[in-house]
Write an enzyme that holds these catalytic residues in place. Structure first.
Site, PDB file in Angstrom:
ATOM      1  N   GLU A  73       0.832  -1.205   0.000  1.00  0.00           N
ATOM      2  CA  GLU A  73       0.000   0.000   0.000  1.00  0.00           C
ATOM      3  C   GLU A  73       0.868   1.258   0.000  1.00  0.00           C
ATOM      4  OE1 GLU A  73      -3.011  -0.012  -0.668  1.00  0.00           O
ATOM      5  OE2 GLU A  73      -3.962  -1.827   0.095  1.00  0.00           O
ATOM      6  N   GLU A 104      -4.971   5.405  -0.563  1.00  0.00           N
ATOM      7  CA  GLU A 104      -3.832   4.520  -0.256  1.00  0.00           C
ATOM      8  C   GLU A 104      -3.358   4.770   1.179  1.00  0.00           C
ATOM      9  OE1 GLU A 104      -3.771   2.295  -2.206  1.00  0.00           O
ATOM     10  OE2 GLU A 104      -3.987   2.974  -4.263  1.00  0.00           O
ATOM     11  N   HIS A 107      -5.578   2.837   3.340  1.00  0.00           N
ATOM     12  CA  HIS A 107      -5.232   1.409   3.305  1.00  0.00           C
ATOM     13  C   HIS A 107      -4.012   1.138   4.176  1.00  0.00           C
ATOM     14  CE1 HIS A 107      -7.307   1.318  -0.913  1.00  0.00           C
ATOM     15  NE2 HIS A 107      -8.118   1.630   0.075  1.00  0.00           N
ATOM     16  N   TYR A 113      -3.628  -0.326  11.895  1.00  0.00           N
ATOM     17  CA  TYR A 113      -4.717  -0.636  12.842  1.00  0.00           C
ATOM     18  C   TYR A 113      -4.790  -2.143  13.109  1.00  0.00           C
ATOM     19  CZ  TYR A 113      -9.702  -0.809  14.360  1.00  0.00           C
ATOM     20  OH  TYR A 113     -10.876  -1.031  15.020  1.00  0.00           O
ATOM     21  N   GLU A 177      -2.266  -3.210  -8.957  1.00  0.00           N
ATOM     22  CA  GLU A 177      -3.568  -3.046  -8.309  1.00  0.00           C
ATOM     23  C   GLU A 177      -4.610  -4.013  -8.863  1.00  0.00           C
ATOM     24  OE1 GLU A 177      -3.964   1.494  -8.645  1.00  0.00           O
ATOM     25  OE2 GLU A 177      -4.124   1.055  -6.516  1.00  0.00           O
ATOM     26  N   GLU A 211      -9.916  -0.293  -4.631  1.00  0.00           N
ATOM     27  CA  GLU A 211      -8.971  -0.701  -5.674  1.00  0.00           C
ATOM     28  C   GLU A 211      -9.669  -0.935  -7.009  1.00  0.00           C
ATOM     29  OE1 GLU A 211      -5.951  -0.272  -5.325  1.00  0.00           O
ATOM     30  OE2 GLU A 211      -5.691  -0.282  -3.162  1.00  0.00           O
ATOM     31  N   HIS A 214      -9.660   2.341  -8.538  1.00  0.00           N
ATOM     32  CA  HIS A 214      -8.319   2.734  -8.994  1.00  0.00           C
ATOM     33  C   HIS A 214      -8.011   2.073 -10.332  1.00  0.00           C
ATOM     34  CE1 HIS A 214      -7.070   3.271  -4.476  1.00  0.00           C
ATOM     35  NE2 HIS A 214      -8.075   4.049  -4.829  1.00  0.00           N
TER      36      HIS A 214
END
Ligand code: FE
Ligand code: MN
Length: 331
Positions: A73, A104, A107, A113, A177, A211, A214
């Site tokens: 990412e 991004e 992500h 996290y 991607e 994505e 994207h």
């Protein structure tokens, strides 16, 4: 004024808009807004900590995907900001690239996290791209493909420059991607269907939704550059792209094999490999090229997941609230 090589384009003058599709992608991105903290990781933490929550093979599958995506990412964010943005001078296309760069960052945040909540060793996860050959090979392949646009001396001037730029855009948007993310998406969503690591699975679902935009934006960009630069796309470039897609598929199949060496609950590397071939055929078609594999989709629920996720967000989850906030209600 073309989308690249427009010396008279003022990148600060966005209106009137010349490419309405770029504006549409921007709005679609905003409508999909989400943040990792909205997703509860409570059940994931319980499963991860309990000895019986996940099998060793399931843990491996999760770790391999965290290992690949955590650094991939950042790699995609850096490519957007340092390479693609410099050469796309059209203001509304740049506006989308800024939105994409932010996604991004979201992500990247999702993997911070996940590592934090599961209590994973960051050095272990963030060094997997160096330590695990099947992950390192994917990263090396993509870095090799985007080397020319990252070169400060690179210019998109002339048909040869346009060709190199097109090849690198395909490397970044279609192979990275569009292919390298999809075995991982299928693995994590498959686990989630078995009620395992559902928080990470939900985050992967949001990431996949981003994505897919994207990828669609990238394909639109590629076909616009092709249309505006007749002669840049030739048989030689098409043959090169076909070869790169085949190599990407092999890398992705090795990765699936490595992440899932023994198979689990009706899933195995062979099925993930077939899915990668199915996905690669879709990407080739999108580039206007003939299919290479003719493999049937072993996971019909994956296309369902891509189609349904949007509806789900409209009606069920908190991502919905952003839609309300955007409408600026004053009551
Ligand atoms: Fe991403
Ligand atoms: Mn992306």
């Amino acid at each position: 004024m073309p989308i690249i090589n427009a010396s008279q384009t003022d990148p600060n003058k966005i209106l009137p808009i010349r490419y309405p599709w770029a504006r549409e992608y921007y709005r679609a991105g905003v409508a999909n807004n989400w943040t990792p903290e909205e997703v509860s990781m409570q059940r994931d933490v319980e499963q991860w900590r309990s000895a019986s929550g996940l099998s060793p093979d399931e843990r491996r599958l999760v770790l391999w995907n965290l290992g690949f995506f955590s650094t991939a990412e950042s790699l995609t964010a850096n490519n957007i900001v340092l390479a693609v943005y410099r050469h796309i001078t059209n203001p509304e296309a740049r506006q989308y690239l800024l939105r994409q760069a932010y996604e991004e960052a979201i992500h990247t945040d999702a993997f911070i996290y996940s590592c934090d909540t599961l209590g994973l060793d960051p050095d272990e996860v963030y060094n997997m791209y160096l330590r695990i050959p099947s992950i390192r090979d994917k990263d090396d392949f993509v870095v090799g493909l985007t080397r020319s646009v990252l070169d400060p001396g690179f210019s998109t001037e002339g048909l040869e420059g346009v060709r190199r730029f097109l090849r690198d855009l395909i490397g970044y948007y279609v192979l990275m991607e569009g292919i390298f993310f999809y075995a991982g998406f299928a693995m994590m969503l498959a686990l989630r269907r078995q009620n395992k690591m559902v928080g990470i699975g939900e985050q992967f679902e949001y990431i996949m939704r981003d994505e897919s935009l994207h990828l669609a934006f990238g394909c639109e960009l590629i076909s616009t550059i092709r249309a505006e630069n007749p002669g840049a796309w030739n048989d030689q470039l098409e043959a090169e792209v076909a070869g790169l897609v085949e190599q990407a598929v092999v890398h992705e199949q090795r990765y699936a094999e490595d992440a899932c060496p023994r198979g689990l609950l009706g899933l195995n590397a062979g099925l993930f490999g077939a899915y990668v071939e199915y996905v690669a055929d879709r990407r080739l078609e999108r580039l206007g090229m003939p299919k290479r594999y003719g493999t049937a989709n072993p996971f019909p629920w994956m296309s369902q997941a891509t189609d349904l996720v949007k509806e789900k967000n409209f009606f069920e989850t908190r991502v919905n609230e952003y839609q309300g906030a955007l409408a600026l209600r004053w009551d």
